[in-house]
Design a protein around this motif. Structure first.
Motif, PDB file in Angstrom:
ATOM      1  N   SER A  82     -11.143  -6.741  -1.179  1.00  0.00           N
ATOM      2  CA  SER A  82      -9.783  -6.542  -0.166  1.00  0.00           C
ATOM      3  C   SER A  82      -9.122  -7.761   0.244  1.00  0.00           C
ATOM      4  CB  SER A  82     -10.430  -6.043   1.075  1.00  0.00           C
ATOM      5  OG  SER A  82     -11.055  -4.584   0.946  1.00  0.00           O
ATOM      6  N   GLY A  91      -4.800  -4.165   5.289  1.00  0.00           N
ATOM      7  CA  GLY A  91      -5.189  -2.935   4.522  1.00  0.00           C
ATOM      8  C   GLY A  91      -6.316  -2.251   5.277  1.00  0.00           C
ATOM      9  N   ASP A 131       0.777  -1.239   0.065  1.00  0.00           N
ATOM     10  CA  ASP A 131      -0.058  -0.093  -0.115  1.00  0.00           C
ATOM     11  C   ASP A 131       0.747   1.146  -0.141  1.00  0.00           C
ATOM     12  OD1 ASP A 131      -2.311  -1.413  -0.081  1.00  0.00           O
ATOM     13  OD2 ASP A 131      -2.423  -1.484   2.059  1.00  0.00           O
ATOM     14  N   THR A 150      -3.620  -3.836  -1.130  1.00  0.00           N
ATOM     15  CA  THR A 150      -4.631  -4.460  -0.555  1.00  0.00           C
ATOM     16  C   THR A 150      -5.756  -4.410  -1.186  1.00  0.00           C
ATOM     17  OG1 THR A 150      -4.828  -2.885   1.119  1.00  0.00           O
ATOM     18  CG2 THR A 150      -3.423  -4.768   1.653  1.00  0.00           C
ATOM     19  N   SER A 186      -5.724  -9.358   2.507  1.00  0.00           N
ATOM     20  CA  SER A 186      -4.634  -9.317   3.642  1.00  0.00           C
ATOM     21  C   SER A 186      -3.747 -10.317   3.519  1.00  0.00           C
ATOM     22  CB  SER A 186      -5.314  -9.550   4.933  1.00  0.00           C
ATOM     23  OG  SER A 186      -6.394  -8.760   5.271  1.00  0.00           O
TER      24      SER A 186
END
Length: 482
Positions: free
Chosen positions: A146, A163, A59, A84, A148
């Motif tokens: 999303s 995220g 990110d 993410t 992780s």
């Protein structure tokens, strides 16, 4: 069937990231080191996993330069970027990093990203070396796409990069990605997905696993984020309200209640991140400071960011006032839509350049037509002639409280006030009563100054006063009266 992906230096699939002004050391072992970069203005975290003179970024913020400098200091190469999800509150630099370094980008297969990337799905494993790997978890809820990332060392889970899904003391809000006529159904669906994510993805993790989200306290991606820099799964299981609901329906009702406002720029940034933003520095360099007291074309939008003392001496009629401050970019992106072009009125060139850099973090550098130092002496339109506003005179004015509804309901500072939250003000200007002079207030004076300028721009003939910081006197008077 899940895949095992071998990550090699020089891999050429895609990657991007940007801006992170501060950093701190979080975790170092003989095998790896995790660096956390913090953008205080957006309460945003970027992470760098350093191992074997290689770096994986997670990110990355808009300006990639801090990450390049971190790589140089450690004689390391950035070999991968993981997104993410497509962020709503800031622009990522993944596309710029890819163009410069041909770094591989990993993003969820569900995202269908428009930039060169390596799609991943639940259970995929990215092998860093013989001892370290990254495992992908699908963690929908904040957004449908999303993911992780679990960092595993010698088959033991060490950290999870969540995220905006799992936050400190909270979970990511489920209303930032779904818009349209059935948005309530979509939000409910994402909230249910978040409940499933908590139960099946985060709860099974060991209590010692360190939690590294993309945001901290102050971010609008959550509702009540704790002010810490890291946590553990065990601490979250114990202290995070999201783990303490009896069933799915209780959980859904809780996270859909009292959601914060959505800044106007959020949907714009989601799509910009899905496509991949342009390089940040060329965009910033295109924005020029014009000559002092430059006169923009007629009907141009001017955003005045000077200190209030400057404005009182040299008032620019019709400007929207957004004071430079800690959350400047968020508030400007809340009241100015991403399809609007504007000029910046500033006190000096340093303030101009600082503002442009901050606005680039939300992708607004291309919206700025230019800036100018403004010093033309004009009286600031204050109607009370130095007389302090008194609660005894409240019936002589229309009092507008621009705090959010929850703040207003829990503590109406002036009982007779009309509540129109600042993020809703532009659409609700017709509701502003015009039969009396107007007094505008919030909790501290920041939001009220913005709101006053919006009302004054629409209704220049009205007598309007920003109560400003003097609201604290009213609050203190109210408490002593009780």
């Amino acid at each position: 069937m899940n895949r095992r992906i071998f990550l090699k230096n020089g891999a050429s699939m895609a990657g991007w990231g940007m801006l992170a002004p501060h950093f701190m050391v979080n975790k170092t072992t003989g095998m790896y080191h995790i660096e956390q970069f913090t953008d205080e203005g957006l309460s945003q975290f970027t992470y760098a996993i350093l191992f074997d003179k290689k770096i994986v970024l997670i990110d990355p913020a808009r300006d990639p330069q801090p990450f390049y400098e971190f790589a140089d200091r450690n004689n390391a190469a950035i070999i991968a970027v993981i997104e993410t999800h497509p962020h709503a509150d800031f622009v990522s630099s993944h596309a710029e990093i890819y163009r410069k370094l041909k770094t591989r980008i990993y993003a969820s297969k569900k995202l269908q990203a428009k930039y060169p990337h390596h799609p991943v799905k639940d259970g995929d494993v990215i092998a860093l070396n013989n001892h370290l790997l990254l495992k992908i978890l699908d963690t929908p809820g904040h957004s449908p796409d999303s993911i992780s990332i679990v960092l595993r060392e010698n088959n033991i889970d060490k950290a999870v990069f969540t995220g905006d899904a799992l936050l400190f003391g909270d979970v990511g809000r489920p209303d930032l990605r779904e818009y349209g006529n059935n948005e309530n159904e979509q939000r409910t669906s994402l909230a249910k997905a978040m409940y499933e994510t908590l139960q099946t993805k985060y709860l099974p993790l060991n209590d010692k696993v360190i939690v590294y989200p993309a945001h901290g306290a102050g971010s609008l991606c959550g509702n009540a984020i704790r002010n810490v820099k890291s946590s553990t799964i065990g601490e979250e299981k114990k202290n995070n309200h999201a783990f303490h609901h009896a069933n799915e329906s209780d959980f859904v009702a809780s996270i859909l209640k009292d959601l914060p406002f959505i800044p106007k720029y959020f949907p714009y940034d989601v799509e910009l991140n899905r496509s991949g933003a342009g390089d940040v520095q060329p965009g910033i360099r295109k924005v020029q400071l014009r000559e002092e007291n430059f006169q923009p074309p007629e009907r141009s939008l001017v955003v005045d960011i000077r200190p209030k003392s400057d404005i009182q001496e040299a008032y620019y009629p019709g400007a929207i006032y957004v004071p430079e401050g800690t959350k400047f970019e968020t508030w400007l992106g809340t009241v100015i839509a991403p399809d609007k072009k504007f000029y910046l009125a500033v006190q000096d060139k340093d303030a101009f350049h600082t503002a442009v850099k901050k606005l680039a973090k939300i992708g607004y550098e291309s919206n700025i037509e230019g800036g100018f130092v403004y010093t033309v002496k004009k009286p600031y339109p204050v109607f009370l002639n130095g007389k302090s506003f008194s609660l005894n005179d409240r019936d002589d004015y229309t009092i507008i409280d621009v705090r959010n509804k929850k703040e207003y309901d829990e503590d109406p500072i002036i009982v007779s006030s009309v509540n129109i939250p600042l993020p809703e003000l532009e659409k609700r200007l017709a509701e502003v009563p015009k039969n009396k002079p107007i007094v505008v207030h919030c909790a501290s004076g920041y939001r009220s100054s913005i709101a006053t300028s919006i009302i004054r721009k629409e209704y220049p003939q009205l007598s309007i006063l920003d109560l400003g910081e003097d609201v604290t006197r009213i609050k203190n008077k109210k408490s002593t009266d009780h």
